[in-house]
Design a protein around this motif. Sequence first.
Motif, PDB file in Angstrom:
ATOM      1  N   ALA A  75       4.969   9.579  -4.608  1.00 19.53           N
ATOM      2  CA  ALA A  75       6.107  10.494  -4.668  1.00 19.53           C
ATOM      3  C   ALA A  75       7.384   9.760  -4.295  1.00 19.53           C
ATOM      4  O   ALA A  75       7.351   8.684  -3.687  1.00 19.53           O
ATOM      5  N   MET A  76       8.509  10.365  -4.635  1.00 14.47           N
ATOM      6  CA  MET A  76       9.805   9.756  -4.375  1.00 14.47           C
ATOM      7  C   MET A  76      10.476  10.317  -3.126  1.00 14.47           C
ATOM      8  O   MET A  76      11.553   9.868  -2.738  1.00 14.47           O
ATOM      9  N   ARG A  77       9.836  11.305  -2.496  1.00 15.28           N
ATOM     10  CA  ARG A  77      10.393  11.904  -1.287  1.00 15.28           C
ATOM     11  C   ARG A  77       9.280  12.705  -0.611  1.00 15.28           C
ATOM     12  O   ARG A  77       8.262  13.023  -1.235  1.00 15.28           O
ATOM     13  N   ARG A  78       9.468  13.019   0.660  1.00 15.09           N
ATOM     14  CA  ARG A  78       8.505  13.850   1.390  1.00 15.09           C
ATOM     15  C   ARG A  78       8.800  15.320   1.113  1.00 15.09           C
ATOM     16  O   ARG A  78       9.956  15.750   1.095  1.00 15.09           O
ATOM     17  N   TYR A  79       7.751  16.098   0.889  1.00 11.13           N
ATOM     18  CA  TYR A  79       7.903  17.525   0.649  1.00 11.13           C
ATOM     19  C   TYR A  79       7.785  18.286   1.966  1.00 11.13           C
ATOM     20  O   TYR A  79       7.332  17.750   2.970  1.00 11.13           O
ATOM     21  N   PHE A 111       0.087  14.580   4.915  1.00  9.90           N
ATOM     22  CA  PHE A 111      -0.124  13.732   3.748  1.00  9.90           C
ATOM     23  C   PHE A 111       0.616  12.407   3.903  1.00  9.90           C
ATOM     24  O   PHE A 111       1.688  12.348   4.524  1.00  9.90           O
ATOM     25  N   ILE A 112       0.025  11.372   3.334  1.00  7.56           N
ATOM     26  CA  ILE A 112       0.639  10.044   3.323  1.00  7.56           C
ATOM     27  C   ILE A 112       1.405   9.889   2.012  1.00  7.56           C
ATOM     28  O   ILE A 112       0.841  10.087   0.937  1.00  7.56           O
ATOM     29  N   TYR A 113       2.667   9.547   2.130  1.00  7.84           N
ATOM     30  CA  TYR A 113       3.533   9.417   0.955  1.00  7.84           C
ATOM     31  C   TYR A 113       3.765   7.943   0.651  1.00  7.84           C
ATOM     32  O   TYR A 113       4.282   7.205   1.493  1.00  7.84           O
ATOM     33  N   MET A 114       3.387   7.540  -0.557  1.00  7.17           N
ATOM     34  CA  MET A 114       3.578   6.162  -1.002  1.00  7.17           C
ATOM     35  C   MET A 114       4.579   6.155  -2.151  1.00  7.17           C
ATOM     36  O   MET A 114       4.440   6.938  -3.097  1.00  7.17           O
ATOM     37  N   THR A 115       5.558   5.275  -2.058  1.00 10.17           N
ATOM     38  CA  THR A 115       6.691   5.329  -2.971  1.00 10.17           C
ATOM     39  C   THR A 115       6.908   4.012  -3.693  1.00 10.17           C
ATOM     40  O   THR A 115       7.183   2.985  -3.053  1.00 10.17           O
ATOM     41  N   PRO A 116       6.813   4.023  -5.024  1.00  7.87           N
ATOM     42  CA  PRO A 116       7.153   2.836  -5.812  1.00  7.87           C
ATOM     43  C   PRO A 116       8.658   2.783  -6.055  1.00  7.87           C
ATOM     44  O   PRO A 116       9.410   3.654  -5.612  1.00  7.87           O
ATOM     45  N   GLY A 117       9.087   1.746  -6.752  1.00  7.34           N
ATOM     46  CA  GLY A 117      10.502   1.651  -7.086  1.00  7.34           C
ATOM     47  C   GLY A 117      11.358   1.322  -5.884  1.00  7.34           C
ATOM     48  O   GLY A 117      12.456   1.846  -5.736  1.00  7.34           O
ATOM     49  N   VAL A 118      10.860   0.441  -5.004  1.00  8.18           N
ATOM     50  CA  VAL A 118      11.598   0.031  -3.813  1.00  8.18           C
ATOM     51  C   VAL A 118      12.105  -1.387  -4.000  1.00  8.18           C
ATOM     52  O   VAL A 118      11.346  -2.276  -4.413  1.00  8.18           O
ATOM     53  N   LEU A 128      14.326   9.636   3.189  1.00  8.87           N
ATOM     54  CA  LEU A 128      13.510  10.535   2.378  1.00  8.87           C
ATOM     55  C   LEU A 128      12.130  10.804   2.987  1.00  8.87           C
ATOM     56  O   LEU A 128      11.370  11.616   2.467  1.00  8.87           O
ATOM     57  N   GLY A 129      11.802  10.101   4.082  1.00  4.72           N
ATOM     58  CA  GLY A 129      10.610  10.431   4.853  1.00  4.72           C
ATOM     59  C   GLY A 129       9.297   9.919   4.307  1.00  4.72           C
ATOM     60  O   GLY A 129       8.228  10.384   4.725  1.00  4.72           O
ATOM     61  N   CYS A 130       9.327   8.956   3.390  1.00  2.62           N
ATOM     62  CA  CYS A 130       8.077   8.437   2.840  1.00  2.62           C
ATOM     63  C   CYS A 130       7.464   7.413   3.794  1.00  2.62           C
ATOM     64  O   CYS A 130       8.138   6.871   4.665  1.00  2.62           O
ATOM     65  N   ASP A 131       6.173   7.152   3.630  1.00  5.95           N
ATOM     66  CA  ASP A 131       5.428   6.343   4.592  1.00  5.95           C
ATOM     67  C   ASP A 131       5.203   4.900   4.173  1.00  5.95           C
ATOM     68  O   ASP A 131       5.226   4.003   5.015  1.00  5.95           O
ATOM     69  N   VAL A 132       4.944   4.675   2.901  1.00  2.00           N
ATOM     70  CA  VAL A 132       4.574   3.349   2.416  1.00  2.00           C
ATOM     71  C   VAL A 132       5.501   2.951   1.269  1.00  2.00           C
ATOM     72  O   VAL A 132       5.697   3.729   0.335  1.00  2.00           O
ATOM     73  N   ILE A 133       6.063   1.753   1.360  1.00  2.00           N
ATOM     74  CA  ILE A 133       6.876   1.237   0.260  1.00  2.00           C
ATOM     75  C   ILE A 133       6.006   0.359  -0.627  1.00  2.00           C
ATOM     76  O   ILE A 133       5.256  -0.481  -0.150  1.00  2.00           O
ATOM     77  N   ILE A 134       6.099   0.581  -1.930  1.00  2.00           N
ATOM     78  CA  ILE A 134       5.331  -0.196  -2.902  1.00  2.00           C
ATOM     79  C   ILE A 134       6.282  -1.142  -3.619  1.00  2.00           C
ATOM     80  O   ILE A 134       7.241  -0.711  -4.257  1.00  2.00           O
ATOM     81  N   VAL A 135       6.017  -2.441  -3.502  1.00  2.00           N
ATOM     82  CA  VAL A 135       6.907  -3.468  -4.050  1.00  2.00           C
ATOM     83  C   VAL A 135       6.090  -4.463  -4.862  1.00  2.00           C
ATOM     84  O   VAL A 135       5.027  -4.906  -4.415  1.00  2.00           O
ATOM     85  N   GLY A 136       6.580  -4.790  -6.043  1.00  2.00           N
ATOM     86  CA  GLY A 136       5.896  -5.761  -6.892  1.00  2.00           C
ATOM     87  C   GLY A 136       6.742  -6.968  -7.194  1.00  2.00           C
ATOM     88  O   GLY A 136       6.753  -7.949  -6.455  1.00  2.00           O
ATOM     89  N   ARG A 137       7.494  -6.894  -8.288  1.00  2.00           N
ATOM     90  CA  ARG A 137       8.246  -8.052  -8.768  1.00  2.00           C
ATOM     91  C   ARG A 137       9.269  -8.566  -7.769  1.00  2.00           C
ATOM     92  O   ARG A 137       9.596  -9.758  -7.765  1.00  2.00           O
ATOM     93  N   GLY A 138       9.775  -7.696  -6.907  1.00  2.30           N
ATOM     94  CA  GLY A 138      10.724  -8.142  -5.891  1.00  2.30           C
ATOM     95  C   GLY A 138      10.120  -9.144  -4.927  1.00  2.30           C
ATOM     96  O   GLY A 138      10.843  -9.860  -4.223  1.00  2.30           O
ATOM     97  N   ILE A 139       8.783  -9.219  -4.896  1.00  2.00           N
ATOM     98  CA  ILE A 139       8.094 -10.166  -4.017  1.00  2.00           C
ATOM     99  C   ILE A 139       7.635 -11.412  -4.761  1.00  2.00           C
ATOM    100  O   ILE A 139       7.754 -12.527  -4.250  1.00  2.00           O
ATOM    101  N   TYR A 140       7.148 -11.257  -6.004  1.00  8.36           N
ATOM    102  CA  TYR A 140       6.524 -12.418  -6.643  1.00  8.36           C
ATOM    103  C   TYR A 140       7.118 -12.821  -7.985  1.00  8.36           C
ATOM    104  O   TYR A 140       6.542 -13.653  -8.700  1.00  8.36           O
ATOM    105  N   ASP A 141       8.292 -12.276  -8.355  1.00  9.23           N
ATOM    106  CA  ASP A 141       8.932 -12.723  -9.588  1.00  9.23           C
ATOM    107  C   ASP A 141       9.136 -14.234  -9.580  1.00  9.23           C
ATOM    108  O   ASP A 141       9.200 -14.860  -8.514  1.00  9.23           O
ATOM    109  N   GLN A 142       9.271 -14.798 -10.764  1.00  9.04           N
ATOM    110  CA  GLN A 142       9.460 -16.239 -10.901  1.00  9.04           C
ATOM    111  C   GLN A 142      10.634 -16.715 -10.042  1.00  9.04           C
ATOM    112  O   GLN A 142      11.704 -16.118 -10.038  1.00  9.04           O
TER     113      GLN A 142
END
Length: 264
Positions: free
Chosen positions: A181-185, A193-200, A223-237
């Motif tokens: 989710a993009m925010r806590r309800y 509930f545990i809120y995990m948010t992509p697009g960080v 926004l009260g979310c619990d876990v940030i999900i990060v991909g390319r910002g960590i391992y991009d070329q």
Amino acid sequence: MSATKSYGERAKLHSNPTAKAFLELMERKKTNLSLAADLTSKAALIELADKVGPYICLLKTHIDVVEDFDQDLVDQLTALAKKHDFMIFEDRKFADIGNTVKLQYSSGIYKIASWSDITNAHTVPGEGIIRGLRDIGLPLNRCLLLLAEMSSAGTLAKGDYTTTTVELARKYKDFVVGFIAMRRYEDKEGDDFIYMTPGVGLDQTTDGLGQQWKHPEVVVRDLGCDVIIVGRGIYDQGRDPAHEAQRYQEAGWKAYKERIQLSN
């Protein structure tokens, strides 16, 4: 509200054993960072998981994109999870009828339920998808996230869809532990509930292909979310994955501590 409590405090009260262990892990390791490891090579995935392992609470995989997948990959990833103290989240996004997802979750070449602590599902098919996954996952101490919202532009996962998804989660709390989710309800009594948010992202706001990024401070503190999900910002070329993972770990944890302090 659970957003005002520490991960450790929430762990003491949580009824789901996997969610309890995950909250304890985050508190113990001082990280709320999940790495989205969307790599197509077994060797590259193992190398990346080893480099960033000290900084993450969760390794998020798309195992079906790995071109040379085999059981040894699963064995190595689960060994790294033990070595570095993180859990594994197969981002399968199940979206079929109950009987089909039972087979997809337990069988085939991937046998996701045998190694992935957490998986997720769309609720488009209705609650049968939750019951099907629950039949397989609950006896194995696995748990499920529901896709309540997505971070891509133009997403249809919003409004009534999100509202219905939250109600389904409440109905199956023994297995459904949270949301993508993009925010806590707004919590109802007994919710945690545990809120995990992509697009960080720390360094940019869009990739030009519909993906939108928000700063960890916004996602966790505001926004009260619990876990940030990060991909390319960590391992991009050109990036040093260990260095970038540490940056995100520190930013995510700082935002979480500020949220807790602001609420007390």
